[in-house]
Design a protein around this motif. Structure first.
Motif, PDB file in Angstrom:
ATOM      1  N   HIS A   1      38.085  10.599  20.984  1.00 38.07           N
ATOM      2  CA  HIS A   1      39.014  11.579  20.427  1.00 38.07           C
ATOM      3  C   HIS A   1      39.989  10.904  19.473  1.00 38.07           C
ATOM      4  CE1 HIS A   1      37.600  14.422  23.433  1.00 38.07           C
ATOM      5  NE2 HIS A   1      37.708  13.443  24.307  1.00 38.07           N
TER       6      HIS A   1
ATOM      7  N   GLY B   1      49.311  14.025  13.899  1.00 37.26           N
ATOM      8  CA  GLY B   1      50.303  15.076  13.733  1.00 37.26           C
ATOM      9  C   GLY B   1      51.313  14.677  12.678  1.00 37.26           C
TER      10      GLY B   1
ATOM     11  N   SER C   1      36.959  15.226  17.790  1.00 35.39           N
ATOM     12  CA  SER C   1      36.115  14.579  18.790  1.00 35.39           C
ATOM     13  C   SER C   1      34.784  14.202  18.161  1.00 35.39           C
ATOM     14  CB  SER C   1      35.874  15.518  19.969  1.00 35.39           C
ATOM     15  OG  SER C   1      37.086  15.912  20.552  1.00 35.39           O
TER      16      SER C   1
ATOM     17  N   ASP D   1      42.397  22.431  17.561  1.00 34.26           N
ATOM     18  CA  ASP D   1      43.854  22.475  17.509  1.00 34.26           C
ATOM     19  C   ASP D   1      44.427  22.070  16.160  1.00 34.26           C
ATOM     20  OD1 ASP D   1      46.414  22.893  18.539  1.00 34.26           O
ATOM     21  OD2 ASP D   1      46.626  20.785  19.078  1.00 34.26           O
ATOM     22  N   CYS D   2      43.986  22.701  15.106  1.00 34.58           N
ATOM     23  CA  CYS D   2      44.578  22.486  13.787  1.00 34.58           C
ATOM     24  C   CYS D   2      45.676  23.516  13.603  1.00 34.58           C
ATOM     25  CB  CYS D   2      43.541  22.638  12.678  1.00 34.58           C
ATOM     26  SG  CYS D   2      42.442  21.257  12.540  1.00 34.58           S
TER      27      CYS D   2
ATOM     28  N   ALA E   1      41.131  13.062  11.822  1.00 31.81           N
ATOM     29  CA  ALA E   1      42.301  13.822  12.266  1.00 31.81           C
ATOM     30  C   ALA E   1      43.434  13.693  11.250  1.00 31.81           C
ATOM     31  CB  ALA E   1      42.748  13.345  13.638  1.00 31.81           C
TER      32      ALA E   1
ATOM     33  N   ASP F   1      43.077  17.563  16.441  1.00 33.19           N
ATOM     34  CA  ASP F   1      42.304  16.759  17.372  1.00 33.19           C
ATOM     35  C   ASP F   1      40.849  16.783  16.931  1.00 33.19           C
ATOM     36  OD1 ASP F   1      44.375  16.100  19.235  1.00 33.19           O
ATOM     37  OD2 ASP F   1      44.324  18.182  19.896  1.00 33.19           O
TER      38      ASP F   1
ATOM     39  N   THR G   1      49.249  19.540  14.060  1.00 29.35           N
ATOM     40  CA  THR G   1      48.460  18.550  14.785  1.00 29.35           C
ATOM     41  C   THR G   1      46.980  18.864  14.626  1.00 29.35           C
ATOM     42  OG1 THR G   1      48.525  19.825  16.833  1.00 29.35           O
ATOM     43  CG2 THR G   1      50.251  18.173  16.514  1.00 29.35           C
TER      44      THR G   1
ATOM     45  N   HIS H   1      43.618  11.887  17.356  1.00 32.68           N
ATOM     46  CA  HIS H   1      44.713  12.857  17.308  1.00 32.68           C
ATOM     47  C   HIS H   1      45.677  12.434  16.215  1.00 32.68           C
ATOM     48  CE1 HIS H   1      47.730  15.692  18.712  1.00 32.68           C
ATOM     49  NE2 HIS H   1      48.611  14.733  18.549  1.00 32.68           N
TER      50      HIS H   1
END
Length: 109
Positions: free
Chosen positions: A98, A102, A80, A68-69, A29, A78, A76, A100
């Motif tokens: 997960h 940002g 997995s 969610d790039c 991430a 995410d 941010t 995460h």
């Protein structure tokens, strides 16, 4: 006594793999976000996904997803990963970890 020792070692190894999956997801991430801030918004998702999966070995990459790039003002990502059973690249538990990350979006001129 030997079966108990072997079972204990297997459970400890599985715990190590689960922790390693968390580490890999967080690092992927971070790499995705870092790459996503350096490109225009239209190219962000592709750059983020490519960078997030680039450093993962093929065994870990097979069960990885990048979501969610993006974002406005902040970028941010995410990631997995599926937790493998005893060896990466074999069957996986129905458990997903997960990661995460940002960061603030860089200003492009």
């Amino acid at each position: 006594m030997t079966p108990i020792i072997i079972l204990t070692l297997v459970l400890c190894w599985q715990a190590v793999l689960t922790g390693y999956a968390f580490t890999l997801a967080g690092n992927a991430a971070d790499e995705g976000v870092r790459a996503g801030t350096a490109v225009p918004r239209a190219e962000r998702y592709a750059a983020c996904q490519r960078a997030a999966l680039e450093d993962l070995s093929s065994a870990w990459r097979a069960g990885a997803t990048v979501d969610d790039c993006g974002g406005t003002g902040t970028v941010t990502a995410d990631v997995s990963l599926r937790v493998p059973v005893l060896f990466p690249g074999t069957i996986a538990f129905p458990v997903t970890v997960h990661g995460h990350a940002g960061t603030v979006e860089e200003v492009k001129r």
